[in-house]
Scaffold this motif. Structure first.
Motif, PDB file in Angstrom:
ATOM      1  N   ASP A 240       0.827  -1.213   0.000  1.00  0.00           N
ATOM      2  CA  ASP A 240       0.000   0.000   0.000  1.00  0.00           C
ATOM      3  C   ASP A 240       0.863   1.266   0.000  1.00  0.00           C
ATOM      4  N   ARG A 241       2.182   1.105  -0.302  1.00  0.00           N
ATOM      5  CA  ARG A 241       3.147   2.205  -0.428  1.00  0.00           C
ATOM      6  C   ARG A 241       3.564   2.797   0.919  1.00  0.00           C
ATOM      7  N   THR A 242       3.161   2.191   2.025  1.00  0.00           N
ATOM      8  CA  THR A 242       3.659   2.631   3.323  1.00  0.00           C
ATOM      9  C   THR A 242       4.967   1.916   3.631  1.00  0.00           C
ATOM     10  N   LEU A 243       5.713   2.462   4.592  1.00  0.00           N
ATOM     11  CA  LEU A 243       6.987   1.887   4.998  1.00  0.00           C
ATOM     12  C   LEU A 243       6.911   1.468   6.462  1.00  0.00           C
ATOM     13  N   THR A 244       7.442   0.306   6.771  1.00  0.00           N
ATOM     14  CA  THR A 244       7.474  -0.180   8.147  1.00  0.00           C
ATOM     15  C   THR A 244       8.915  -0.507   8.519  1.00  0.00           C
ATOM     16  N   GLN A 245       9.380   0.106   9.608  1.00  0.00           N
ATOM     17  CA  GLN A 245      10.772  -0.123  10.009  1.00  0.00           C
ATOM     18  C   GLN A 245      10.974  -1.541  10.527  1.00  0.00           C
ATOM     19  N   VAL A 246      12.050  -2.160  10.045  1.00  0.00           N
ATOM     20  CA  VAL A 246      12.393  -3.517  10.443  1.00  0.00           C
ATOM     21  C   VAL A 246      13.528  -3.511  11.464  1.00  0.00           C
ATOM     22  N   SER A 247      14.543  -2.694  11.211  1.00  0.00           N
ATOM     23  CA  SER A 247      15.683  -2.651  12.125  1.00  0.00           C
ATOM     24  C   SER A 247      16.380  -1.300  12.043  1.00  0.00           C
ATOM     25  N   ARG A 248      17.146  -1.014  13.089  1.00  0.00           N
ATOM     26  CA  ARG A 248      17.934   0.215  13.125  1.00  0.00           C
ATOM     27  C   ARG A 248      19.202  -0.065  13.934  1.00  0.00           C
ATOM     28  N   PHE A 249      20.348   0.137  13.308  1.00  0.00           N
ATOM     29  CA  PHE A 249      21.626  -0.136  13.958  1.00  0.00           C
ATOM     30  C   PHE A 249      22.466   1.139  13.983  1.00  0.00           C
ATOM     31  N   GLU A 250      23.115   1.383  15.083  1.00  0.00           N
ATOM     32  CA  GLU A 250      24.046   2.504  15.130  1.00  0.00           C
ATOM     33  C   GLU A 250      25.345   2.097  14.450  1.00  0.00           C
ATOM     34  N   ILE A 251      25.819   2.925  13.551  1.00  0.00           N
ATOM     35  CA  ILE A 251      27.066   2.652  12.832  1.00  0.00           C
ATOM     36  C   ILE A 251      28.236   3.058  13.734  1.00  0.00           C
ATOM     37  N   PRO A 252      29.179   2.155  13.976  1.00  0.00           N
ATOM     38  CA  PRO A 252      30.318   2.481  14.847  1.00  0.00           C
ATOM     39  C   PRO A 252      31.054   3.726  14.378  1.00  0.00           C
ATOM     40  N   SER A 253      31.469   4.548  15.321  1.00  0.00           N
ATOM     41  CA  SER A 253      32.096   5.835  14.992  1.00  0.00           C
ATOM     42  C   SER A 253      33.419   5.674  14.261  1.00  0.00           C
ATOM     43  N   PHE A 254      34.078   4.525  14.429  1.00  0.00           N
ATOM     44  CA  PHE A 254      35.361   4.350  13.742  1.00  0.00           C
ATOM     45  C   PHE A 254      35.186   4.076  12.256  1.00  0.00           C
ATOM     46  N   PHE A 255      33.937   4.036  11.771  1.00  0.00           N
ATOM     47  CA  PHE A 255      33.668   3.948  10.334  1.00  0.00           C
ATOM     48  C   PHE A 255      33.429   5.334   9.728  1.00  0.00           C
ATOM     49  N   ASP A 256      33.775   6.390  10.436  1.00  0.00           N
ATOM     50  CA  ASP A 256      33.480   7.754   9.984  1.00  0.00           C
ATOM     51  C   ASP A 256      34.038   8.049   8.597  1.00  0.00           C
ATOM     52  N   LYS A 257      35.224   7.543   8.304  1.00  0.00           N
ATOM     53  CA  LYS A 257      35.863   7.822   7.020  1.00  0.00           C
ATOM     54  C   LYS A 257      35.552   6.762   5.968  1.00  0.00           C
ATOM     55  N   TYR A 258      34.585   5.897   6.273  1.00  0.00           N
ATOM     56  CA  TYR A 258      34.235   4.818   5.358  1.00  0.00           C
ATOM     57  C   TYR A 258      32.767   4.912   4.967  1.00  0.00           C
ATOM     58  N   MET A 259      32.446   4.313   3.847  1.00  0.00           N
ATOM     59  CA  MET A 259      31.066   4.313   3.375  1.00  0.00           C
ATOM     60  C   MET A 259      30.706   2.905   2.910  1.00  0.00           C
ATOM     61  N   ILE A 260      29.427   2.598   2.943  1.00  0.00           N
ATOM     62  CA  ILE A 260      28.954   1.299   2.474  1.00  0.00           C
ATOM     63  C   ILE A 260      29.042   1.272   0.951  1.00  0.00           C
ATOM     64  N   VAL A 261      29.734   0.270   0.416  1.00  0.00           N
ATOM     65  CA  VAL A 261      29.850   0.145  -1.042  1.00  0.00           C
ATOM     66  C   VAL A 261      29.031  -1.029  -1.575  1.00  0.00           C
ATOM     67  N   ALA A 262      28.690  -1.973  -0.689  1.00  0.00           N
ATOM     68  CA  ALA A 262      27.891  -3.119  -1.120  1.00  0.00           C
ATOM     69  C   ALA A 262      27.407  -3.869   0.114  1.00  0.00           C
ATOM     70  N   PHE A 263      26.384  -4.698  -0.077  1.00  0.00           N
ATOM     71  CA  PHE A 263      25.899  -5.540   1.016  1.00  0.00           C
ATOM     72  C   PHE A 263      25.343  -6.827   0.434  1.00  0.00           C
ATOM     73  N   CYS A 264      25.374  -7.879   1.242  1.00  0.00           N
ATOM     74  CA  CYS A 264      24.930  -9.180   0.751  1.00  0.00           C
ATOM     75  C   CYS A 264      24.718 -10.122   1.934  1.00  0.00           C
ATOM     76  N   ASN A 265      23.537 -10.726   2.021  1.00  0.00           N
ATOM     77  CA  ASN A 265      23.252 -11.757   3.026  1.00  0.00           C
ATOM     78  C   ASN A 265      23.613 -11.339   4.447  1.00  0.00           C
ATOM     79  N   GLY A 266      23.264 -10.115   4.804  1.00  0.00           N
ATOM     80  CA  GLY A 266      23.493  -9.638   6.156  1.00  0.00           C
ATOM     81  C   GLY A 266      24.862  -9.046   6.407  1.00  0.00           C
ATOM     82  N   LEU A 267      25.742  -9.078   5.415  1.00  0.00           N
ATOM     83  CA  LEU A 267      27.081  -8.502   5.537  1.00  0.00           C
ATOM     84  C   LEU A 267      27.155  -7.202   4.748  1.00  0.00           C
TER      85      LEU A 267
END
Length: 413
Positions: free
Chosen positions: A96-123
């Motif tokens: 119905d075009r609504t969004l329901t939150q499934v999860s929310r994780f805090e990104i560790p601060s030591f990843f400040d200079k990094y960005m997500i480039v890909a994801f797969c099977n929970g990794l």
């Protein structure tokens, strides 16, 4: 005799493993504390692989029932924490075009200079654009709060090293793999170099970008020459990673079969995009087919800050003649990093002056998504958690380096 021992004697190991294998990751992490035998089972490689396969098959069955329209993953700032604090969120796209939150994780601060480039099977695979850090890659599993640091090769011959990274799961060999292609961003006479990391061996090795047409084989046309630039992000489709590649005089799609680790080229129609008017192009999957999106100046509306999005779809994989221009969509100005691909039903995910929106290429209707301040967005047909990284060496717990609070739904653990 203890009650735990009595229960263990009553229930065979294979039955215990089968029961545990059907539980979510959150419960399994808790059950590690029940007994040494439970911890041994849950952290075992065989159990982790079986749990991954079962989760994957369950996700596939959900897709086939069409009960959901997929998932949106995005990163955003945590308004209730420090200015530098970021979160990784997942929402399910309801029919119905609504969004329901499934999860929310805090990104560790030591990843400040990094960005997500890909994801797969929970990794999640993270990398940095900074020259001094571009050879450092992290694999992060937010569900179990563990990460693994990978050190890739420093190519000394690259004066201005630029790396393009792809990450995928090789289902035939039950292995995660990272493809890293390094180019010299300043000098197009320098040939691109490639290496691959396999999770099973926990090591990098160099692979040659070998294709007959690149080497100028007499029976293969066109003779492409030397690849000097590969432009990501990679798109995973049909068991292969795909990215735009460039030689002197040619641009094409470079594919890498994740199982047999071979490179192939997919040619585009000549002059399919006008280089004088096109701002940028990107690869994505459109309704299950490989597609290339080109964003060009709309000279009919120069003063209104609008562009035309040209959508080319390959209707038969690997056949260049099957490329078809499906749509030309007028829209507000879009930056390269603000086009995030397509949803399952073919809607374009774009961040414009309105915010994060999805655009139907057929009706050209725009739907404003209830997501604020997203700086990275991705779409996935399924969403799954895994125990991958729980059994390996050389790992670090996010809790050991900083206090990471993980929130699933409204519950913290």
């Amino acid at each position: 005799m203890s009650r735990a021992k009595t229960m263990r004697e009553r229930v065979p190991d294979d039955i215990v493993e089968d029961i545990l294998g059907r539980l979510p990751v959150k419960s399994l992490i808790r059950f590690r504390c029940v007994s040494k035998s439970c911890n041994s089972i849950i952290t075992g490689t065989t159990f982790i692989n079986n749990h991954l396969k079962l989760n994957h098959s369950q996700c596939e069955s959900l897709i086939s029932t069409n009960s959901r329209s997929g998932y949106l993953l995005y990163t955003t700032k945590d308004k209730n924490s420090s200015p530098s604090s970021k979160q990784l969120c997942t929402v399910v796209c309801n029919n119905d075009r609504t969004l329901t939150q499934v999860s929310r994780f805090e990104i560790p601060s030591f990843f400040d200079k990094y960005m997500i480039v890909a994801f797969c099977n929970g990794l999640f695979c993270l990398a940095s654009r900074e020259k001094e850090l571009c050879h450092i890659i992290y694999l992060w599993n937010p569900s179990i709060r563990m990460f693994k640091k990978l050190v890739a090769t420093r190519f000394n011959g690259k004066h201005n090293e630029s790396a393009t990274i792809g990450f995928a799961y090789d289902s035939l060999n039950n292995d995660f793999k990272i493809l890293r292609i390094v180019c010299n961003a300043m000098f197009n006479e320098s040939e691109a170099e490639a290496e691959i990391y396999t999770f099973s061996s926990d090591s990098w090795r160099k692979v040659e970008i070998s294709m007959e047409s690149l080497r100028g084989c007499a029976v293969t046309e066109p003779k492409l020459g030397t690849i000097y630039c590969v432009l990501g992000p990679f798109t995973f489709y049909n068991g292969a990673l795909h990215a735009s590649a460039f030689t002197v005089g040619y641009s094409f799609i470079l594919s890498f079969d994740i199982s047999d680790e071979s490179f192939h080229e997919i040619m585009m129609p000549r002059n399919h995009f006008d280089p004088l008017t096109t701002n940028f192009t990107k690869l994505a999957v459109y309704k299950g087919l490989p597609a290339k999106f080109g964003f060009a100046h709309d000279f009919g509306n120069v003063g209104n800050g609008r562009v035309l999005c040209h959508v080319w779809v390959m209707e038969e994989y690997g056949v260049p003649e099957s490329w078809t221009r499906k749509f030309v969509i007028p829209m507000k100005w879009v930056r390269w990093e603000h086009f995030f691909g397509c949803t399952n039903n073919g809607e374009l995910l774009i961040k414009n002056a309105t915010g994060l929106v999805s655009i139907d290429p057929e009706s050209q209707n725009q739907n404003i998504l209830a997501i604020e301040d997203a700086n990275w967005v991705a779409f996935s047909a399924n969403s799954m958690e895994s125990l991958v990284l729980l059994d390996g060496g050389g790992l670090f717990s996010c809790l050991c380096l900083c206090l990471v609070k993980v929130i699933v739904g409204n519950n913290a653990y």
